[in-house]
Design a protein around this motif. Structure first.
Motif, mmCIF file in Angstrom:
data_model
loop_
_atom_site.group_PDB
_atom_site.id
_atom_site.type_symbol
_atom_site.label_atom_id
_atom_site.label_comp_id
_atom_site.label_asym_id
_atom_site.label_seq_id
_atom_site.Cartn_x
_atom_site.Cartn_y
_atom_site.Cartn_z
ATOM 1 N N GLN A 29 23.621 36.240 31.285
ATOM 2 C CA GLN A 29 22.230 36.585 30.988
ATOM 3 C C GLN A 29 21.741 35.843 29.751
ATOM 4 O O GLN A 29 20.566 35.487 29.654
ATOM 5 N N GLU A 30 22.643 35.580 28.824
ATOM 6 C CA GLU A 30 22.284 34.899 27.587
ATOM 7 C C GLU A 30 22.069 33.403 27.798
ATOM 8 O O GLU A 30 21.143 32.820 27.227
ATOM 9 N N ALA B 73 19.925 36.690 37.100
ATOM 10 C CA ALA B 73 19.017 37.491 37.915
ATOM 11 C C ALA B 73 19.364 37.400 39.390
ATOM 12 O O ALA B 73 19.144 38.342 40.154
ATOM 13 N N ARG B 74 19.920 36.241 39.817
ATOM 14 C CA ARG B 74 20.278 36.046 41.222
ATOM 15 C C ARG B 74 21.581 36.723 41.579
ATOM 16 O O ARG B 74 21.769 37.193 42.707
ATOM 17 N N ASN C 185 20.780 35.055 47.945
ATOM 18 C CA ASN C 185 19.454 35.398 48.456
ATOM 19 C C ASN C 185 19.615 35.722 49.916
ATOM 20 O O ASN C 185 20.459 35.161 50.588
ATOM 21 N N THR C 186 18.842 36.637 50.419
ATOM 22 C CA THR C 186 18.955 37.011 51.823
ATOM 23 C C THR C 186 17.734 36.604 52.622
ATOM 24 O O THR C 186 17.509 37.091 53.714
ATOM 25 N N ASP D 240 29.676 40.062 41.675
ATOM 26 C CA ASP D 240 29.957 38.750 42.265
ATOM 27 C C ASP D 240 30.624 37.885 41.193
ATOM 28 O O ASP D 240 30.097 36.876 40.737
ATOM 29 N N LYS D 241 31.821 38.294 40.812
ATOM 30 C CA LYS D 241 32.492 37.707 39.652
ATOM 31 C C LYS D 241 32.803 36.236 39.850
ATOM 32 O O LYS D 241 32.758 35.447 38.905
ATOM 33 N N LYS D 242 33.140 35.861 41.060
ATOM 34 C CA LYS D 242 33.497 34.463 41.312
ATOM 35 C C LYS D 242 32.333 33.536 40.978
ATOM 36 O O LYS D 242 32.499 32.526 40.274
ATOM 37 N N ARG D 243 31.141 33.867 41.446
ATOM 38 C CA ARG D 243 29.983 33.011 41.188
ATOM 39 C C ARG D 243 29.506 33.128 39.747
ATOM 40 O O ARG D 243 29.024 32.150 39.158
ATOM 41 N N VAL D 244 29.607 34.325 39.175
ATOM 42 C CA VAL D 244 29.225 34.503 37.777
ATOM 43 C C VAL D 244 30.083 33.611 36.888
ATOM 44 O O VAL D 244 29.580 32.893 36.009
ATOM 45 N N ILE D 245 31.390 33.640 37.133
ATOM 46 C CA ILE D 245 32.305 32.829 36.319
ATOM 47 C C ILE D 245 32.071 31.345 36.571
ATOM 48 O O ILE D 245 32.132 30.527 35.648
ATOM 49 N N ARG D 246 31.798 30.973 37.799
ATOM 50 C CA ARG D 246 31.502 29.564 38.083
ATOM 51 C C ARG D 246 30.253 29.108 37.332
ATOM 52 O O ARG D 246 30.219 27.992 36.783
ATOM 53 N N ALA D 247 29.227 29.954 37.272
ATOM 54 C CA ALA D 247 28.006 29.600 36.557
ATOM 55 C C ALA D 247 28.293 29.409 35.064
ATOM 56 O O ALA D 247 27.770 28.487 34.428
#
Length: 306
Positions: free
Chosen positions: A146-147, A154-155, A300-301, A160-167
């Motif tokens: 978020q920082e 926001a997405r 996104n759906t 969804d830890k895998k994508r959060v960590i990748r980001a």
């Protein structure tokens, strides 16, 4: 202006009859099948992934099956898209039609949305840092995202830890938010797509799907699923993120199913799949702790009704 290549797709949940439908369609429109399944790409995972056999393929050429070593940890959706694009071009050059069948929502989206995948390489040290942080302080990785990348935060759901960590990994490696690397699923502009997309979605009442899943698991056991599990390389236990079997020995099997699901409505279906697998192993006298399911929410759906 040159007409864009037409790309045909058949999508649907587990056991909805995609393989049978794709074979019939392929015969009628002179097509070759491209699998969009994140497990079927791996060699040696034939029974557990319901990979169509040579007999079941009925002479229809299939692509993107068994193309990756089971202990390959660097294969990504970007790799899939590059290989699938090459398959599509090859099929079209032979004046046949490409028919994508899946499977895995992100793989389908990679071919049907103008997604730009960053070239930032994986960094095990950065990933381990955030994995450890999450273990100590659940949700801390998402707060950090978020920082540094509010748009991605926001997405992405905190779970969804895998994508959060990748980001976070991309931000640390490039100094730029991953959200700047592509348009994602927002503001879809078909003029930016390489293909003219035609999608058919299969569905059926949930109770029918449940029954079909249980029948499928029974067939898998008859076909030798247990032997396939025992033959899985030990290296699959941790690094491969798309593998159902995490570990096994002579008397016990530990399972995990990583699910890319468009909606919470699909969760009971995937839990039912795990329960069916557990029941099948129990019948063979093989103990399985209650299976885990690692649910990943989509970015996104908006394409769920395409």
């Amino acid at each position: 202006m040159r007409e864009k290549q037409k790309l045909y797709l058949i999508v649907g949940p587990t056991a909805s009859g995609k393989t049978a439908a794709s074979l019939e369609v392929a015969k009628r429109i002179n097509a070759e099948v491209i699998s969009a399944d994140s497990i079927q790409v791996y060699r040696g995972m034939d029974i557990g992934s319901a990979k169509p056999s040579m007999e079941e393929r009925a002479g229809i050429p299939h692509h993107m099956l068994s193309v990756v070593a089971p202990n390959e940890t660097k294969f990504s959706v970007a790799c899939f898209r590059e290989m699938a694009d090459a398959c599509i071009a090859d099929i079209a050059a032979r004046e046949k039609r490409p028919l994508v069948v899946g499977g895995t929502g992100l793989y389908v989206n990679a071919l049907t949305y103008p997604l730009n995948f960053t070239g930032a390489p994986a960094d095990p040290a950065i990933r381990e840092k955030y994995v450890s942080l999450e273990a100590e302080q659940p949700g801390a990785a998402h707060k950090r995202l978020q920082e540094v990348d509010p748009a991605s935060a926001a997405r992405l759901h905190p779970n969804d830890k895998k994508r959060v960590i990748r980001a976070l990994e991309v931000f640390e490696l490039t100094g730029r938010p991953i959200s700047e690397n592509g348009e994602g699923f927002s503001a879809l502009d078909e003029s930016k797509l390489p293909y003219t997309v035609r999608i058919a979605g299969l569905t059926m009442p949930r109770e029918v799907l449940y029954a079909r899943i249980e029948q499928r698991v029974d067939r898998m056991m008859e076909q030798g699923l247990l032997d396939e599990v025992k033959a899985a390389p030990e290296s699959l236990d941790a690094p491969a993120p798309k593998v159902v079997v995490l570990s096994h020995d002579e008397s016990a099997v530990t399972l995990q199913l990583q699910v890319w699901t468009k909606s919470e409505d699909y969760w009971p279906l995937h839990y039912r799949l795990l329960e069916s697998v557990k029941k099948a192993f129990d019948a063979k006298g093989i103990s399985i702790p209650y299976p885990q399911m690692d649910v990943h929410l989509p970015e996104n759906t908006s394409n769920s009704d395409k």
